[in-house]
Motif scaffolding. Structure first.
Motif, PDB file in Angstrom:
ATOM      1  N   GLN A  87       0.835  -1.195   0.000  1.00 13.75           N
ATOM      2  CA  GLN A  87       0.000   0.000   0.000  1.00 13.75           C
ATOM      3  C   GLN A  87       0.879   1.257   0.000  1.00 13.75           C
ATOM      4  O   GLN A  87       0.845   2.081   0.903  1.00 13.75           O
ATOM      5  CB  GLN A  87      -0.956  -0.021   1.188  1.00 13.75           C
ATOM      6  CG  GLN A  87      -2.006  -1.118   1.047  1.00 13.75           C
ATOM      7  CD  GLN A  87      -2.856  -1.266   2.289  1.00 13.75           C
ATOM      8  OE1 GLN A  87      -2.362  -1.283   3.410  1.00 13.75           O
ATOM      9  NE2 GLN A  87      -4.172  -1.374   2.094  1.00 13.75           N
ATOM     10  N   ASP A 105      -7.854  -0.274  -2.247  1.00 12.23           N
ATOM     11  CA  ASP A 105      -6.508   0.298  -2.165  1.00 12.23           C
ATOM     12  C   ASP A 105      -6.342   1.464  -3.130  1.00 12.23           C
ATOM     13  O   ASP A 105      -5.750   2.499  -2.781  1.00 12.23           O
ATOM     14  CB  ASP A 105      -5.462  -0.773  -2.455  1.00 12.23           C
ATOM     15  CG  ASP A 105      -5.261  -1.722  -1.288  1.00 12.23           C
ATOM     16  OD1 ASP A 105      -5.906  -1.540  -0.234  1.00 12.23           O
ATOM     17  OD2 ASP A 105      -4.456  -2.673  -1.426  1.00 12.23           O
ATOM     18  N   TYR A 159      -0.892  -1.947  -5.091  1.00 14.00           N
ATOM     19  CA  TYR A 159      -2.092  -2.353  -4.371  1.00 14.00           C
ATOM     20  C   TYR A 159      -1.942  -3.824  -4.017  1.00 14.00           C
ATOM     21  O   TYR A 159      -1.145  -4.545  -4.632  1.00 14.00           O
ATOM     22  CB  TYR A 159      -3.350  -2.121  -5.231  1.00 14.00           C
ATOM     23  CG  TYR A 159      -3.258  -2.660  -6.645  1.00 14.00           C
ATOM     24  CD1 TYR A 159      -3.670  -3.957  -6.963  1.00 14.00           C
ATOM     25  CD2 TYR A 159      -2.725  -1.876  -7.676  1.00 14.00           C
ATOM     26  CE1 TYR A 159      -3.574  -4.453  -8.261  1.00 14.00           C
ATOM     27  CE2 TYR A 159      -2.622  -2.359  -8.969  1.00 14.00           C
ATOM     28  CZ  TYR A 159      -3.050  -3.651  -9.255  1.00 14.00           C
ATOM     29  OH  TYR A 159      -2.941  -4.136 -10.539  1.00 14.00           O
ATOM     30  N   ARG A 160      -2.677  -4.264  -3.037  1.00 12.54           N
ATOM     31  CA  ARG A 160      -2.583  -5.664  -2.628  1.00 12.54           C
ATOM     32  C   ARG A 160      -3.033  -6.583  -3.764  1.00 12.54           C
ATOM     33  O   ARG A 160      -3.897  -6.209  -4.559  1.00 12.54           O
ATOM     34  CB  ARG A 160      -3.416  -5.900  -1.371  1.00 12.54           C
ATOM     35  CG  ARG A 160      -2.832  -5.282  -0.109  1.00 12.54           C
ATOM     36  CD  ARG A 160      -3.825  -5.343   1.035  1.00 12.54           C
ATOM     37  NE  ARG A 160      -4.975  -4.478   0.765  1.00 12.54           N
ATOM     38  CZ  ARG A 160      -6.111  -4.529   1.471  1.00 12.54           C
ATOM     39  NH1 ARG A 160      -6.245  -5.399   2.463  1.00 12.54           N
ATOM     40  NH2 ARG A 160      -7.103  -3.710   1.170  1.00 12.54           N
TER      41      ARG A 160
END
Length: 284
Positions: free
Chosen positions: A38, A108, A94-95
């Motif tokens: 993140q 995210d 982002y994840r």
């Protein structure tokens, strides 16, 4: 004299290096104490500007499972080209799946947009002039973040600050339809589960119907010879049009799924020219 000349060259190189480093802020956390993914990189134009600069928020592809904000093929040459046109560029991570599934990816992205809206003025950016660009899975996420106003507001972002969206060869704007066309597959289930309601929630084309305002302008670029991207792009454009939005769809000839992204920023490139026209920039 030779030593003096060498020292002058060395100092010049050090100076150039420091300027280059100062123009990039890597690994800025957009979630406090969040996941290592993140984070975002800020690319700042050199020199002063008479007014706050527009901000391009870039979202990499990779099937929601791989990829990185600093991938050379994603960064170059496009980020340099945007900087030349006085944009600040924020490239975000982002994840990724399978560790997470929808809605984590787009949440995210919305968190990153909200952080930029709150902090970009500190770096000379205009929080009211944000543009989104994404390639492949990143195109899906850019489109979804732009039209899922509830998720963006929940993250603290301002949907009205998004002034344009540029999509590069996405093929998942209607997720369930694309999963059906692709015959399923682990990538899709990992990202969107096998729950129809989750897949609908992840579909920008369907989310537009719930849009409570005029959508921002969209430039939807796709490889001309890729049927899935063509069909999905045209479907999203129709949905945007039904809500009063302006969506320009351009099939790019002579490109594949990778080069439509990697060539953006090169002189004479048709993708570059389409983006320049959309943003009213000079393509050079």
């Amino acid at each position: 004299m030779k030593v003096f000349h060498f020292m002058k060259v060395l100092l010049l190189l050090i100076s150039v290096s420091l300027v280059s480093c100062a123009a990039t802020m890597p690994d800025v956390a957009y979630v406090t104490d969040g996941d290592p993914l993140q984070k975002l990189d800020l690319y700042l134009p050199e020199g002063e500007s008479a007014e706050a600069r527009p901000v391009l928020i870039a979202i990499h592809g990779g099937g929601w499972a791989i990829g990185d904000k600093g991938n050379p093929g994603f960064v170059h040459p496009k980020f340099g080209w945007f900087k030349q046109h006085d944009f600040i560029v924020a490239s975000i991570n982002y994840r990724l799946s399978p560790a997470v599934s929808h809605p984590a990816h787009v949440e995210d992205v919305c968190e990153a947009i909200a952080w930029i809206g709150e902090h970009i003025a500190e770096h000379g950016g205009d929080p009211d002039r944000l543009y989104l660009i994404g390639h492949s899975a990143g195109a899906h996420l850019a489109a979804l973040a732009a039209v899922d106003r509830d998720k963006l507001k929940a993250a603290g972002g301002d949907p009205e600050a998004i002034k344009g969206v540029i999509l590069l060869d996405g093929a998942a704007y209607h997720v369930s339809r694309q999963i059906e066309a692709a015959g399923g597959g682990r990538m899709w289930i990992n990202a969107f589960t096998d729950d129809p309601a989750t897949q609908r929630d992840a579909s920008p084309t369907l989310k537009v119907a719930k849009f409570d305002a005029t959508p921002p302008p969209f430039l939807i670029l796709h490889v001309a010879t890729r049927p899935s991207s063509t069909e999905q792009s045209e479907g999203l454009a129709r949905a945007l049009g039904r809500k009063g939005g302006k969506a320009t769809v351009v099939g790019i000839e002579g490109k594949n799924h990778m080069t439509i992204n990697r060539d953006l920023g090169k002189p004479g490139d048709p993708t570059t020219e389409a983006v320049a026209e959309f943003l009213r920039l000079k393509p050079e």
